[in-house]
Design a protein around this motif. Structure first.
Motif, mmCIF file in Angstrom:
data_model
loop_
_atom_site.group_PDB
_atom_site.id
_atom_site.type_symbol
_atom_site.label_atom_id
_atom_site.label_comp_id
_atom_site.label_asym_id
_atom_site.label_seq_id
_atom_site.Cartn_x
_atom_site.Cartn_y
_atom_site.Cartn_z
ATOM 1 N N THR A 124 34.912 42.469 59.630
ATOM 2 C CA THR A 124 36.167 42.424 59.401
ATOM 3 C C THR A 124 36.864 42.975 58.429
ATOM 4 O O THR A 124 38.109 43.625 58.575
ATOM 5 C CB THR A 124 36.418 40.652 58.958
ATOM 6 O OG1 THR A 124 35.876 39.888 59.862
ATOM 7 C CG2 THR A 124 37.949 40.337 58.901
ATOM 8 N N GLU B 39 39.359 34.398 62.527
ATOM 9 C CA GLU B 39 39.090 35.867 61.994
ATOM 10 C C GLU B 39 40.126 36.686 62.435
ATOM 11 O O GLU B 39 40.459 37.559 61.341
ATOM 12 C CB GLU B 39 37.897 36.236 63.026
ATOM 13 C CG GLU B 39 37.525 37.883 62.727
ATOM 14 C CD GLU B 39 36.391 38.229 63.877
ATOM 15 O OE1 GLU B 39 36.262 39.545 63.497
ATOM 16 O OE2 GLU B 39 36.273 37.688 64.438
ATOM 17 N N PRO C 282 38.668 38.230 69.029
ATOM 18 C CA PRO C 282 38.540 37.876 68.109
ATOM 19 C C PRO C 282 38.856 36.130 67.778
ATOM 20 O O PRO C 282 39.838 35.737 68.532
ATOM 21 C CB PRO C 282 39.191 38.474 66.968
ATOM 22 C CG PRO C 282 40.252 38.892 67.685
ATOM 23 C CD PRO C 282 40.279 39.319 68.913
ATOM 24 N N HIS D 91 42.020 38.848 58.890
ATOM 25 C CA HIS D 91 42.176 39.980 59.260
ATOM 26 C C HIS D 91 43.655 40.333 58.813
ATOM 27 O O HIS D 91 43.599 41.497 57.976
ATOM 28 C CB HIS D 91 41.942 40.381 60.616
ATOM 29 C CG HIS D 91 41.968 41.745 61.109
ATOM 30 N ND1 HIS D 91 43.179 42.465 61.214
ATOM 31 C CD2 HIS D 91 41.131 43.021 60.790
ATOM 32 C CE1 HIS D 91 43.235 43.792 61.547
ATOM 33 N NE2 HIS D 91 41.823 44.313 61.394
ATOM 34 N N LYS E 242 37.174 46.745 60.024
ATOM 35 C CA LYS E 242 38.403 46.893 60.839
ATOM 36 C C LYS E 242 39.712 47.122 60.100
ATOM 37 O O LYS E 242 40.418 47.604 60.609
ATOM 38 C CB LYS E 242 38.349 45.508 61.650
ATOM 39 C CG LYS E 242 37.241 45.495 62.628
ATOM 40 C CD LYS E 242 37.387 44.049 63.549
ATOM 41 C CE LYS E 242 36.319 44.056 64.576
ATOM 42 N NZ LYS E 242 36.283 42.779 65.481
ATOM 43 N N CYS F 112 34.343 36.658 54.202
ATOM 44 C CA CYS F 112 34.283 37.111 55.484
ATOM 45 C C CYS F 112 33.249 38.112 55.695
ATOM 46 O O CYS F 112 32.594 38.328 54.915
ATOM 47 C CB CYS F 112 35.510 37.747 55.815
ATOM 48 S SG CYS F 112 36.034 39.475 55.113
ATOM 49 N N SER F 113 32.993 38.538 56.957
ATOM 50 C CA SER F 113 31.900 39.440 57.401
ATOM 51 C C SER F 113 32.429 40.876 56.718
ATOM 52 O O SER F 113 33.776 41.349 56.778
ATOM 53 C CB SER F 113 31.761 39.502 58.726
ATOM 54 O OG SER F 113 32.671 39.826 59.533
#
Length: 257
Positions: A62, A20, A16, A24, A65, A58-59
């Motif tokens: 992410t 990111e 990553p 995370h 996860k 963020c996405s």
């Protein structure tokens, strides 16, 4: 992504981006902290992934996860179409082991604390003699302690200690060190017996453990002896939904490697 040796084509590394990875860890740490502190108790619904992605900028991948990590750690349950919910962590202890309650709590990634509910030096009664095979009129220390995991009651410990075989217990500070930890560190034992059963919580146990009277509880009783004679009898009362027991064994005649 990185470039190849010729500096031309980008090559995927599978790692990553540093930003990111940092984000995370931040999201994971903040959600985990809210769960372990009790701010988000068992049953609390965690915000949907799309909302968390918007909140942290963020996405959704992410956030997904992070949710996977929390589920793998046994902190949340992911329900299809319903979202993610904080679950009640459950400690496990080995049936044949003698260990400190603090280690059970640590296995949940929670902070252990305890308080002494009562402590008394007295002569053994009929029930004490039955529980610990004591001679008539033996002197005992009777200590009751409440263990907590984070802010919540974890288990009730009711212990009697034979002063004939453990005289130093008369001066031991069980408010500073739990009776169980003190016994493990100070008194060698040669034999132990476990008895396990399920009962409904009585009014006293329910009040101390913060559960309803009659709620299912797991009782673990243990007696230990040394070559000199009986040492201690302890009864641990756990709310039934917060504890499990495991045992590892092999067929007769085979030893664990």
């Amino acid at each position: 992504m990185r470039r190849d040796a010729g500096g031309q084509e980008p090559v995927a590394t599978g790692e990553p981006h540093p930003k990111e990875a940092t984000l995370h860890q931040r999201i994971l740490g903040e959600i985990e902290g809210r769960i372990l502190s009790g701010e988000w108790p068992p049953g609390h619904r965690i915000p949907f992934e799309v909302d968390l992605a918007a909140l942290y900028g963020c996405s959704r991948m992410t956030v997904n996860k992070v949710m996977t990590r929390l589920a793998d750690a046994g902190l949340i349950e992911r329900r299809k179409k319903s979202g993610s919910f904080v679950i009640q962590p459950q400690a496990q202890s080995a049936v044949l082991d003698i260990h400190d309650i603090a280690d059970e709590v640590a296995s949940l990634n929670l902070t252990h604390s305890h308080s002494v509910v009562s402590r008394e030096r007295r002569r053994a009664g009929a029930e004490d003699m039955r529980r610990l095979d004591l001679p008539k009129s033996s002197a005992v220390i009777d200590v009751v302690s409440l263990h907590r995991a984070g802010a919540r009651p974890f288990c009730l410990e009711e212990r009697i200690i034979s002063l004939a075989n453990v005289p130093d217990a008369a001066q031991a500070d069980f408010a500073a060190t739990t009776a169980g930890a003190w016994m493990l560190n100070q008194v060698p034992w040669s034999m132990a017996e476990h008895r396990i059963r399920a009962v409904g919580a009585g009014p006293r146990e329910a009040g101390l453990l913060g559960i309803e009277s009659g709620a299912a509880c797991l009782i673990v009783e243990r007696r230990t002896w040394s070559n000199a004679g009986p040492l201690t009898h302890v009864r641990f009362t756990y709310p039934g939904d917060r504890h499990g027991l495991i045992a590892r064994f092999t067929p007769s005649g085979q030893a664990l490697s």
